[in-house]
Design a protein around this motif. Structure first.
Motif, PDB file in Angstrom:
ATOM      1  N   LEU A  97       0.753  -1.266  -0.088  1.00  0.00           N
ATOM      2  CA  LEU A  97      -0.232   0.031  -0.250  1.00  0.00           C
ATOM      3  C   LEU A  97       0.759   1.214  -0.133  1.00  0.00           C
ATOM      4  N   LYS A  98       2.111   1.220   0.699  1.00  0.00           N
ATOM      5  CA  LYS A  98       2.859   2.394   0.743  1.00  0.00           C
ATOM      6  C   LYS A  98       3.293   2.872  -0.551  1.00  0.00           C
ATOM      7  N   GLN A  99       3.588   1.711  -1.709  1.00  0.00           N
ATOM      8  CA  GLN A  99       3.917   2.152  -2.878  1.00  0.00           C
ATOM      9  C   GLN A  99       2.626   2.803  -3.690  1.00  0.00           C
ATOM     10  N   GLN A 100       1.428   2.590  -3.227  1.00  0.00           N
ATOM     11  CA  GLN A 100       0.244   3.266  -4.089  1.00  0.00           C
ATOM     12  C   GLN A 100      -0.269   4.542  -3.475  1.00  0.00           C
ATOM     13  N   LEU A 101      -0.366   4.696  -2.158  1.00  0.00           N
ATOM     14  CA  LEU A 101      -1.206   5.567  -1.322  1.00  0.00           C
ATOM     15  C   LEU A 101      -0.463   6.691  -0.848  1.00  0.00           C
ATOM     16  N   PRO A 102      -1.119   7.965  -0.895  1.00  0.00           N
ATOM     17  CA  PRO A 102      -0.408   9.072  -0.468  1.00  0.00           C
ATOM     18  C   PRO A 102      -0.705   9.570   1.135  1.00  0.00           C
ATOM     19  N   PHE A 103      -0.943   8.177   1.827  1.00  0.00           N
ATOM     20  CA  PHE A 103      -1.118   8.415   3.294  1.00  0.00           C
ATOM     21  C   PHE A 103       0.078   7.607   4.062  1.00  0.00           C
ATOM     22  N   ARG A 104      -0.055   7.792   5.207  1.00  0.00           N
ATOM     23  CA  ARG A 104       0.684   7.185   6.360  1.00  0.00           C
ATOM     24  C   ARG A 104       0.344   5.983   6.626  1.00  0.00           C
ATOM     25  N   VAL A 105       0.702   4.857   6.048  1.00  0.00           N
ATOM     26  CA  VAL A 105       0.005   3.579   6.075  1.00  0.00           C
ATOM     27  C   VAL A 105       0.105   3.056   7.743  1.00  0.00           C
ATOM     28  N   GLU A 106       0.928   3.680   8.430  1.00  0.00           N
ATOM     29  CA  GLU A 106       0.855   3.051   9.817  1.00  0.00           C
ATOM     30  C   GLU A 106      -0.147   3.594  10.758  1.00  0.00           C
ATOM     31  N   ASP A 107      -0.952   4.924   9.973  1.00  0.00           N
ATOM     32  CA  ASP A 107      -2.103   5.096  10.653  1.00  0.00           C
ATOM     33  C   ASP A 107      -3.254   4.481  10.337  1.00  0.00           C
ATOM     34  N   LEU A 108      -3.222   3.603   9.271  1.00  0.00           N
ATOM     35  CA  LEU A 108      -4.566   3.112   8.694  1.00  0.00           C
ATOM     36  C   LEU A 108      -5.014   1.658   9.261  1.00  0.00           C
TER      37      LEU A 108
END
Length: 308
Positions: A97-108
């Protein structure tokens, strides 16, 4: 905020809505952000939810929660074999997901399910990955828990609508239109194969919105023909939260395809309003609910889910 309680009566196969209620939810309880933002005032949210639950004729002990699409998003990702251990599997998903999303995946908060693969994938597997703000979801769960209700599932309006209107056949598409945006979900035998969503500015005219929807449907048909050989769209269900006719009109025009998509055009395709799609399966009459059946359809879809 809306609430609906469903039950099966006697030997009827339809889910009957026994109670339907609506309350005005103050938007300022939540922060602003691409995923809805965190709960700003947990105590106020707790009090609001407790008051709503107390108003109900028979407060539930467990429930599913349907939230706006921007709060609970979905993406498709390709994948090889994933680790069996839950923690290692989640770490792999977050890395992808980190490769695709403009969000901090740690917060998801992240959940996934295996879905059918497409033609020409680089990796053999394909996953539907749902995600949202962990802080927001935790705040919602906390508010309901304090009111005595356990939330077994949190999901998006669009996916719940599709689940409720689906007949689990081949090539079904579900368009949800509203003033702030629209979404399109495609299922094949009840399994998601495509999801598109678009936010809309309030200043856009109906003609502009209709044109956007037409292009979206055409892109979707082209995608299906290219990526899922042999699959044709057989059914499109349209629901509108704002009672405008542009959604149905746009879909009607877009399925009249040109010669470049003759294969799809030759296939008989049914176009249905959401109210017609659930006749005999969804009975609102006894609840005296405000609004149309289409507006309550996402809750009907959520009622089919097992609350885990």
């Amino acid at each position: 905020m809306s609430y609906a309680r469903f039950s099966l009566r006697g030997d009827r196969e339809a889910l009957v809505c026994d109670e339907a209620r609506r309350w005005e939810l103050a938007r300022e309880l939540f922060g602003n952000g691409p995923l809805g933002g965190p709960v700003r005032d947990q105590a106020a949210l707790d009090a609001f939810v407790a008051g709503c639950v107390a108003d109900l004729g028979g407060p539930p002990s467990q429930a599913s929660l349907v939230v706006p699409d921007e709060w609970s998003r979905v993406v498709f990702i390709e994948s090889g074999e994933l680790p069996r251990a839950e923690r290692a599997r989640e770490e792999t998903l977050r890395w992808k997901l980190k490769q695709q999303l403009p969000f901090r995946v740690e917060d998801l908060r992240v959940r996934s399910a295996v879905v059918p693969s497409l033609a020409d994938q680089k990796e053999p597997g394909r996953l539907l990955v749902g995600f949202g703000s962990e802080q927001l979801f935790s705040g919602l769960e906390s508010a309901f828990s304090r009111a005595g209700v356990r939330l077994g599932h949190i999901g998006s309006r669009s996916m719940a609508f599709a689940e409720g209107a689906s007949k689990e056949g081949r090539g079904e598409a579900f368009l949800w239109g509203a003033a702030d945006g629209y979404s399109l979900v495609v299922l094949d035998r009840g399994e998601p194969v495509l999801f598109r969503s678009k936010s809309l500015e309030s200043s856009l005219s109906d003609d502009v919105v209709a044109g956007m929807v037409e292009r979206e449907i055409r892109l979707t048909l082209g995608f299906l023909i290219k990526k899922i050989p042999g699959m044709k769209l057989r059914r499109v269900v349209v629901a509108s939260a704002d009672a405008r006719s542009i959604w149905l009109d746009a879909v009607s025009r877009s399925v009249k395809l040109d010669g470049s998509m003759g294969e799809q055009a030759s296939q008989a395709l049914s176009l249905e309003l959401a109210e017609d799609a659930v006749k005999g399966r969804f009975d609102l009459s006894s609840a005296r609910s405000p609004g149309s059946a289409a507006q309550w359809l996402p809750l009907f879809g959520a009622a089919h889910r097992a609350v885990g």
